[in-house]
Each structure stands twice: as C-alpha cells, then as structure tokens.
Write a protein that holds these residues in place. Structure first.
Motif, short mmCIF file in Angstrom:
data_model
loop_
_atom_site.label_atom_id
_atom_site.label_comp_id
_atom_site.label_asym_id
_atom_site.label_seq_id
_atom_site.Cartn_x
_atom_site.Cartn_y
_atom_site.Cartn_z
N ASP A 198 4.20 10.57 -5.78
CA ASP A 198 4.01 10.47 -4.34
C ASP A 198 3.07 9.32 -3.98
O ASP A 198 3.24 8.67 -2.94
CB ASP A 198 3.46 11.78 -3.79
N GLU A 199 2.09 9.05 -4.84
CA GLU A 199 1.20 7.92 -4.56
C GLU A 199 1.97 6.60 -4.61
O GLU A 199 1.78 5.72 -3.76
CB GLU A 199 0.05 7.89 -5.56
N VAL A 200 2.85 6.47 -5.58
CA VAL A 200 3.66 5.25 -5.68
C VAL A 200 4.61 5.14 -4.50
O VAL A 200 4.76 4.07 -3.89
CB VAL A 200 4.44 5.22 -7.01
N MET A 201 5.24 6.25 -4.12
CA MET A 201 6.16 6.22 -2.98
C MET A 201 5.42 5.92 -1.69
O MET A 201 5.96 5.23 -0.79
CB MET A 201 6.91 7.56 -2.86
N TYR A 202 4.20 6.40 -1.57
CA TYR A 202 3.39 6.09 -0.38
C TYR A 202 3.13 4.59 -0.30
O TYR A 202 3.24 3.98 0.78
CB TYR A 202 2.06 6.86 -0.45
N GLU A 203 2.79 3.97 -1.44
CA GLU A 203 2.55 2.53 -1.44
C GLU A 203 3.82 1.77 -1.07
O GLU A 203 3.77 0.77 -0.33
CB GLU A 203 2.04 2.08 -2.82
N LEU A 204 4.97 2.21 -1.60
CA LEU A 204 6.23 1.56 -1.25
C LEU A 204 6.52 1.71 0.25
O LEU A 204 7.01 0.78 0.89
CB LEU A 204 7.38 2.15 -2.07
N MET A 205 6.25 2.86 0.78
CA MET A 205 6.45 3.09 2.21
C MET A 205 5.59 2.13 3.03
O MET A 205 6.04 1.55 4.02
CB MET A 205 6.11 4.54 2.57
N GLN A 206 4.35 1.94 2.61
CA GLN A 206 3.45 1.04 3.31
C GLN A 206 3.92 -0.41 3.21
O GLN A 206 3.84 -1.18 4.17
CB GLN A 206 2.03 1.17 2.74
N LEU A 207 4.41 -0.80 2.05
CA LEU A 207 4.80 -2.19 1.82
C LEU A 207 6.13 -2.54 2.50
O LEU A 207 6.32 -3.67 2.96
CB LEU A 207 4.91 -2.47 0.31
N THR A 208 7.05 -1.58 2.55
CA THR A 208 8.38 -1.86 3.10
C THR A 208 8.49 -1.58 4.58
O THR A 208 9.33 -2.17 5.27
CB THR A 208 9.46 -1.04 2.38
N GLY A 209 7.69 -0.64 5.07
CA GLY A 209 7.84 -0.21 6.45
C GLY A 209 9.01 0.74 6.64
O GLY A 209 9.37 1.08 7.78
N GLN A 210 9.61 1.20 5.55
CA GLN A 210 10.73 2.14 5.64
C GLN A 210 10.26 3.52 6.11
O GLN A 210 9.14 3.93 5.80
CB GLN A 210 11.41 2.30 4.28
N GLU A 211 11.12 4.21 6.82
CA GLU A 211 10.87 5.61 7.12
C GLU A 211 11.05 6.40 5.84
O GLU A 211 11.93 6.10 5.03
CB GLU A 211 11.84 6.11 8.19
N TYR A 212 10.23 7.43 5.67
CA TYR A 212 10.28 8.22 4.45
C TYR A 212 10.97 9.56 4.71
O TYR A 212 10.72 10.21 5.74
CB TYR A 212 8.87 8.47 3.92
N VAL A 213 11.84 9.96 3.78
CA VAL A 213 12.54 11.24 3.87
C VAL A 213 12.22 12.04 2.61
O VAL A 213 12.48 11.58 1.50
CB VAL A 213 14.07 11.06 4.00
N ASP A 214 11.68 13.23 2.78
CA ASP A 214 11.19 14.01 1.64
C ASP A 214 12.28 14.86 0.99
O ASP A 214 12.11 16.06 0.77
CB ASP A 214 10.02 14.90 2.08
#
Length: 240
Positions: A198-214
């Motif tokens: 989840d920490e890695v996915m959080y960083e990717l979300m921040q870097l890409t600006g993509q909406e996250y779906v759990d």
C-alpha cells in the motif's frame, strides 16, 4: 548487446522523436546494485518507455504466452523478448507466483534492476488498482529498495485492442527509493506485506495523479465500465 542496439539505434530513436518522452527523477536510479522498479500499468507500451529513459538496463518478467505463441508471429515474439532480456513466467499454474518470485530473486542476486507491475495486469480504465503483495514479499526477503516508476500517457499511445501506436507524449517519473529495512525479518507476514504494498501504491498514486480503486484489476475483466466500483483515496497514508 541487442538490447542496447534496440535502445540506441533501431527503436529508441524513433520513439524519442515520435513521442518525445519526458523523464523526471532519473537521479533516483542507483548507479549500481539491485533494486525493484515498481510501476503502474496502463498499456503494453509501458515496458518500452521506462527502459528507454533509464541509464541502466531494466529486466521485466513477461508472461509465457509471449514466448510460446505458434507460427511466424510467435517465433518473432520469442526472439524479440528473449534478446531484450525479458524472462518468461507461466501465470496459469498453481506455482506461478512462486516461480515469478524465484526468477526475480535470481536477477536481483546478480545486481540487476527488476521491473514489476504490482497491479498484476493493465488497468482497464486508466485508474490505479490495488497492488498484489508479491512485490512486497520480494523486497522484504531480499532487502533491496523499491523505486516507484510512474508512467503516464501510454494508454493514449497504445490503447487496448488491436495494435496501434499514436503520437502522444509520455512522461516517466522515477520516485525516490523506498527502504523497507524497518521491516527486516518480517517477510511472510501478510499484514506487513500489505502495508508495504500500500505504501508503494500510495507513492504511485501521488506521482501519477491517477484515481485509486481498492480492488484488484483482474477481478473486473468482463465487467461493464458503468458497473465498476467508484474510485477511492485508499491507501491514504503511508505505512509506518
């Protein structure tokens, strides 16, 4: 040898001219030693743009279908993926996940950069989906850092469906390496592996600006776009 020929002579110059990729954070790639490059996955084209912008060679694990397709097309695919340093993994068997991890461990033991897609498959709609924990397990067992790699624009370059290559600019952003040594000796703990993922996915979300779906992207195969779950901001905190 053929990897560098493709990058600097046969394919790389065309992609650079046609798509004008922008790269950020390349200084976050270590000059030597092993690391895991964990990327978001929008398109078949993702694995071309990250190596093109990296000063070091990146080895990806590729699905076995690319290596055993029959006919002339299959022979070309096998030759291409083999000579560019990709490693086949069978994703259908009961031991598929373990085989993939073993292949990645061998590459890391050789001091290489290993590219992985924690989502496990391409995003069906451009959003960022829940990461699988295999990447976390690998990082915890080997002790190597994880570098988030955010690629945007590739879903416009080569959209799903019949092969197409469009003139769309792509941005590749290498985030700062994440050191998970605070979890040393805790590999195999599913709660820790989920926190790391989840920490890695959080960083990717921040870097890409993509909406996250759990939810896992593969669970939505065949689901109409109007019936897919709404985006969330989870994971909304980094693991501590």
């Amino acid at each position: 040898m053929f990897y560098w020929l493709l990058k600097f002579v046969l394919v790389g110059p065309f992609i650079t001219f046609y798509n004008r990729p922008k790269v950020e954070g390349v200084e976050n790639i270590p000059s030597d030693g092993p690391a895991i490059l964990a990327g978001n996955h929008l398109s078949f084209a993702d694995w071309l743009f990250a190596p093109l912008t990296s000063p070091r060679r990146i080895n990806y694990l590729a699905k076995a279908e690319y290596f055993n397709t029959p006919g002339l097309k299959g022979a070309f695919q096998k030759w291409f993926f083999t000579t560019t340093g990709q490693y086949p993994i069978d994703r259908t068997g009961a031991d598929a996940a373990e085989d993939a991890l073993n292949a990645a461990r061998k590459l890391l033991d050789q001091g290489r950069l290993v590219g992985l897609y924690p989502e496990g498959t391409r995003s069906p709609d451009g959003r960022l989906y829940k990461g699988k924990t295999g990447m976390a397990r690998l990082a915890l067992e080997t002790g190597v850092p994880v570098i988030p790699v955010a690629v945007t624009g590739t879903d416009k370059v080569s959209p799903p469906g019949p092969f197409r290559w469009k003139r769309q600019r792509v941005t590749v952003t290498y985030g700062k390496a994440i050191d998970f040594s605070r979890y040393e000796g805790m590999g195999g703990n599913r709660f820790v592996e989920r926190a790391v993922t989840d920490e890695v996915m959080y960083e990717l979300m921040q870097l890409t600006g993509q909406e996250y779906v759990d939810v896992y992207a593969h669970s939505l195969k065949g689901v109409p776009s109007g019936s897919r779950p709404e985006a969330t901001r989870i994971p909304d905190t980094a693991a501590s």
